[in-house]
Design an enzyme around this catalytic site. Structure first.
Site, PDB file in Angstrom:
ATOM      1  CG  HIS A  87      -0.588   0.229   2.506  1.00 23.53           C
ATOM      2  ND1 HIS A  87      -0.309  -0.772   3.406  1.00 23.53           N
ATOM      3  CD2 HIS A  87      -0.383   1.376   3.180  1.00 23.53           C
ATOM      4  CE1 HIS A  87       0.062  -0.258   4.556  1.00 23.53           C
ATOM      5  NE2 HIS A  87       0.026   1.048   4.452  1.00 23.53           N
ATOM      6  CG  ASP A 223       0.340  -4.139   2.819  1.00 24.83           C
ATOM      7  OD1 ASP A 223       0.905  -3.623   1.839  1.00 24.83           O
ATOM      8  OD2 ASP A 223      -0.495  -3.536   3.528  1.00 24.83           O
ATOM      9  CB  SER A 651       2.610   1.889   6.267  1.00 24.05           C
ATOM     10  OG  SER A 651       1.351   1.776   6.836  1.00 24.05           O
TER      11      SER A 651
END
Ligand code: ARG
Length: 716
Positions: A87, A223, A651
């Site tokens: 992402h 991810d 992230s």
């Protein structure tokens, strides 16, 4: 007897480990002073110097800010190979995708270096060093100074420090405030600008679970995506060029294939964006009732329109994939945050802290004089709401609502140039605007944007106090009898900003007359006028806020002076340490700390937006084709949870074991603790990580890009 004594001992040890709540986003340069002892007791085998050093290479040299801190990434090879979340590379993966090359759907792997894809605008920043400069910054500040003078003195001193630190180094230098301007740190960094996409799994792995699973555990998402840092042949940062070469970093992370077990030590280094853990009960109420409510209301409208469009074709899905994900991520966050704040009674807990603070502050006349009114002042700033509701709606429904107005704003410098006489200025403004058109219109659907304009302007006009209604919206009432659809129809029929060909022919013969009567351009101007009024009114109600917050935090830290404290996140590098474990999300339920490929296969739904899967993955699962990446239990572990204290910006952060080896990539937080940016939740809050062995299995076995794994340093 002996056994139960050992059991008791184990119990006590576990309890003390638990009691040392692993809260905190710590400054790496202070770890030696504040944290290393606790970290060692939890299983960390590294010295503080191995984690952060200014004299030789250390872990911090392998941890980078992506796009100035919107995400984190880590260096995993001597040739600048970079690992982050899917992402975090989503915008680039989406931008390179087309109906012919659908990298979102199919993934992408550069099998040779020449095939790695460049990404203008993407950056990677290395931290060179950080340093406490509080004394220097506050050198000319006195206690009785008014706030404006203080700010000016601070700026002046900070600018001098930045300039001196920069010298001839070519580094970026920035002084940042911490603890609500009670402390200041200098950050010296170096930013690279040629960052190429190396590989990404298909969305059905990288974003498996989609919006349904977002912010949730249990999770089965791979991810991750991979980039590479390039530099000029002399090793310095440079814009993209064919001549550039892979960057050789000071340090890169070795990768452990051994996996992790319950209670293992983990630490996460990265760039957490924003937390507001020192905010008061009133501010929390404001966040819930204004910020979150507005965001939820506005994005619901917008996301529904985009979702309908995305379902119409492959092209539509590719066009809006990134816009949708970006908007829906914090839409869901706000819903979860409000739920969590209520369920965990955060307002009540904040009120208790405030009571303690007031009691402490009123204990001596000196404290009373200094801190006695800070809380009242903060509360006062949040009593009036009209201008704050208007601010939030102007962000969500005007500026970042539809795209057309912000896009029209890009013509502002051309407009300015056209009103002057400098031909070169006009020329360069035209060139700049022209340069952005292909990229913008590739992902733009004017009929979708038209619907968003109509719906969001209407919402704005219903929700915002009449004194903050821009002139052009008031005119929709008078000239279009309040018919927002009719206004939007006319706007899109007339403006030059909704259609590439029309805009290009304007740029061939630009004139300020056209802009002066363009409906999107004039609406944008009217919008900005209103936003100026809003921010003017806002600054009146919040003028004393900064100082009051500074005093409140100073007082709290003085009150708790025996405790180690950490500053709120502000996109500077932090370290959080903790251990691997599952949790009890609600009564009678325990969530295990790891998931496996079995769960991925169980969740899969063929053709589903969120749970579609590649048949190849299922076939490999059935054949147990796991290579060296299976756990000792024989399965592929997909994700795991730890209690590391992270937030947005983290992230892509490396999850590192006690030996300094990479064991996972942090990518999310859990639904039960969505309030955690405001208050840490020791029993509930989890850091959701993708297991590095799932990442390597996907690269090597699933995608057949083993040459990348060969670049890495694997610890078996
Ligand atoms: N919630 C995660 C974050 O903010 C992941 C967001 C991307 N995933 C998604 N399904 N939109 O870092």
């Amino acid at each position: 007897m002996k056994n139960s004594f050992i059991a008791l001992l184990v119990f006590v040890v576990v309890l003390t480990i638990k009691a040392q709540a692993d809260e905190g986003m710590w400054l790496p340069s202070l770890v030696g002073k504040l944290n290393i002892q606790k970290m060692t007791s939890l299983g960390c085998k590294l010295t503080a110097e191995q984690i952060y050093s200014i004299n030789h290479s250390s872990l911090k040299d392998a941890v980078v800010a992506l796009d100035h801190g919107s995400c984190t990434a880590e260096i995993i090879s001597a040739d600048g190979l970079l690992l982050t979340n899917h992402h975090c590379g989503f915008g680039e993966i989406q931008a390179h995708s087309s109906v012919e090359h659908d990298y979102l759907r199919d993934g992408f792997w550069a099998m040779k270096r020449e095939d790695e894809l460049s990404n203008p605008g993407k950056t990677v920043t290395f931290l060179i060093r950080m340093e406490d400069v509080t004394d220097q910054v506050l050198k000319n500040v006195t206690a009785d100074m008014d706030d404006q003078t203080r700010t000016a003195k601070v700026r002046e001193a900070a600018a001098k420090i930045e300039k001196e630190a920069k010298g001839e180094s070519g580094y970026e230098t920035r002084v940042r405030s911490l603890f609500e301007s009670n402390k200041y740190f200098l950050f010296v960094s170096q930013t690279f600008k040629d960052i190429r996409l190396v590989g990404t799994p298909p969305q059905s792995i990288g974003k498996f679970g989609g919006e349904t699973d977002n912010w949730m555990w249990p999770r089965h998402t791979g991810d991750f995506s991979m980039f590479r840092v390039y530099c000029a042949p002399d090793g310095k940062p440079a814009e993209y060029s064919k001549q550039n070469v892979p960057f050789h970093p000071k340090y890169f992370l070795p990768i452990s294939l051994k996996g992790i077990d319950k209670n293992d030590f983990t630490m996460v280094m990265g760039y957490p964006g924003t937390t507001t853990r020192y905010r008061t009960s009133n501010e929390v109420k404001y966040t819930m009732e204004v910020v979150n409510e507005v965001r939820i209301a506005a994005r619901e409208v917008k996301l529904d329109i985009i979702k309908d469009y995305m379902a119409t074709s492959q092209k539509a899905r590719i066009q809006y994939a990134s816009k949708f994900a970006r908007s829906s991520n914090y839409y869901k966050y706000s819903i979860g945050q409000n739920k969590g704040l209520t369920a965990l009674n955060i307002i009540g807990k904040k009120q208790d802290i405030e009571k303690d603070f007031l009691r402490w502050a009123n204990e001596t006349p000196e404290r009373k004089a200094k801190y006695g009114s800070a809380l009242d002042t903060i509360n006062m700033a949040f009593t009036s709401r009209d201008e704050k509701i208007a601010l939030e709606y102007s962000r969500e429904a005007l500026l970042r609502g539809a795209e057309i107005f912000a896009f029209a704003a890009k013509a502002s410098s051309l407009d300015e140039a056209l009103k002057g006489t400098d031909k070169d200025k006009i020329k360069s403004a035209v060139t700049e605007l022209r340069g952005s058109l292909d990229e913008y219109f590739k992902d733009y659907d004017s009929s979708t944007d038209q619907k968003i304009v109509a719906s969001l302007l209407k919402l704005y006009s219903q929700k915002v106090n009449s004194k903050y209604i821009p002139g052009f919206i008031a005119e929709i009432e008078s000239k279009f009898r309040g018919d927002f659809n009719a206004y939007a129809r006319k706007l899109f029929a007339k403006t030059i900003f909704a259609d590439q060909a029309r805009l290009e022919s304007f740029l061939n013969k630009p004139s300020s007359k056209v802009l002066d009567k363009d409906m999107a351009f004039t609406a944008m101007r009217s919008m900005f006028e209103t936003m100026n009024t809003i921010s003017h009114d806002l600054s009146k109600t919040t003028s004393k806020l900064e100082k009051a917050r500074r005093l409140f935090v100073a007082g709290l830290n003085e009150m708790n002076k025996d405790k180690s404290v950490y500053p709120d996140a502000n996109s500077t590098m932090r370290l959080t340490y903790g251990t691997v474990d599952g949790y009890v999300p609600h009564d009678a339920t325990y969530y295990s700390y790891f998931t496996t490929l079995k769960g991925y296969v169980e969740k899969g739904i063929s053709g589903d937006v969120d749970f579609d899967f590649p048949q190849k993955l299922v076939d490999m699962y059935n054949a147990k084709d796991f290579g060296p990446y299976a756990d000792k239990d024989g399965s592929i572990h997909t994700c795991f949870t730890s209690n590391n204290d992270i937030t947005g910006g983290n992230s892509g952060s490396p999850v590192i074991n006690g030996n300094g080896e990479l064991v996972g990539i942090a990518f999310d937080g859990n639904w039960e603790a969505m309030s955690c940016d405001i208050a840490y939740e020791p029993d509930l809050q989890k850091c959701i990580c993708v297991d590095i062995r799932f990442v390597l299995w996907t690269i090597d076995k699933f995608a057949g890009a083993g040459q990348l794994v060969n670049e890495m340093k694997l610890i078996r």
